[in-house]
Design an enzyme around this catalytic site. Sequence first.
Site, short mmCIF file in Angstrom:
data_model
loop_
_atom_site.label_atom_id
_atom_site.label_comp_id
_atom_site.label_asym_id
_atom_site.label_seq_id
_atom_site.Cartn_x
_atom_site.Cartn_y
_atom_site.Cartn_z
CB CYS A 107 -1.05 0.03 1.07
SG CYS A 107 -2.04 -1.27 1.29
CG HIS A 157 -1.90 5.15 -1.21
ND1 HIS A 157 -2.40 6.25 -1.87
CD2 HIS A 157 -2.54 4.02 -1.89
CE1 HIS A 157 -3.33 5.80 -2.93
NE2 HIS A 157 -3.35 4.51 -2.65
NE ARG A 159 -9.69 1.72 -4.11
CZ ARG A 159 -9.34 2.03 -5.60
NH1 ARG A 159 -9.92 3.23 -5.98
NH2 ARG A 159 -8.64 1.42 -6.28
CB CYS A 219 -6.10 -1.33 -3.18
SG CYS A 219 -6.69 0.44 -3.51
#
Length: 275
Positions: free
Chosen positions: A183, A187, A232, A236
């Site tokens: 992730c 991000h 979501r 992802c």
Amino acid sequence: MRRFAAGCLALALLVLPFVLTGARAAEDESEKEIERYRQMIEDPMANPGFLNVDRGEVLWSEPRGTRNVSLETCDLGEGPGKLEGAYAHLPRYFADTGKVMDLEQRLLWCMETIQGRDTKPLVAKPFSGPGRTSDMEDLVAFIANKSDGVKIKVALATPQEKEMYAIGEALFFRRSSINDFSCSTCHGAAGKRIRLQALPQLDVPGKDAQLTMATWPTYRVSQSALRTMQHRMWDCYRQMRMPAPDYASEAVTALTLYLTKQAEGGELKVPSIKR
């Protein structure tokens, strides 16, 4: 031949900045169009996501399952049947299960224990598709909307909540899949973009995390459907070429708790609308 190749390379290097600038300008214009669309549908009666809210309200009060009762006595953390502010404080620890649960996990538990309902069909197809609605998405939209305007605040008061937060943090930074992604790849720093689209930084408390977590569930214009944070997460992981996480799994709850903690203080605006 060498001169020709060198000339082509020089021309390419000369043109490339203009190509990138043009592409970025097109992307920015697309974002502006979406923002104009958002402003046009500020009226709840015009946001397609509120159709899900309306369906969810019916599902909440509709008697179902072997016990033929509604979900109106389900305790989402604020007391049996109390919805205002509940979504803003989830995930959280529930003493009656001994677990930290997000909204979807808690709803499934209430369906099973209060209604006597078999939730396997719901878990098997949790997301809506062409010609098919989703009870879970509709219920999440309805319940989340009851916290519209409420500021996000999740507790890390119990050992279970602290452990779940730590697991979520570890998952956020864990690299895996054939791409060796995590992730944090997308991000974990400010100013990142993918296909010229800005990516929010979610590993630190702040505006990016607040604006992200406070606007789900959302109506996705590109998909013509309302989507939840569960979707979501699933999307992802799919894009990172990782195995899809199980719906309403503890892994998703842990990651959601970690991200929601970074978003504390953000004011919920749901359902929102995104590209």
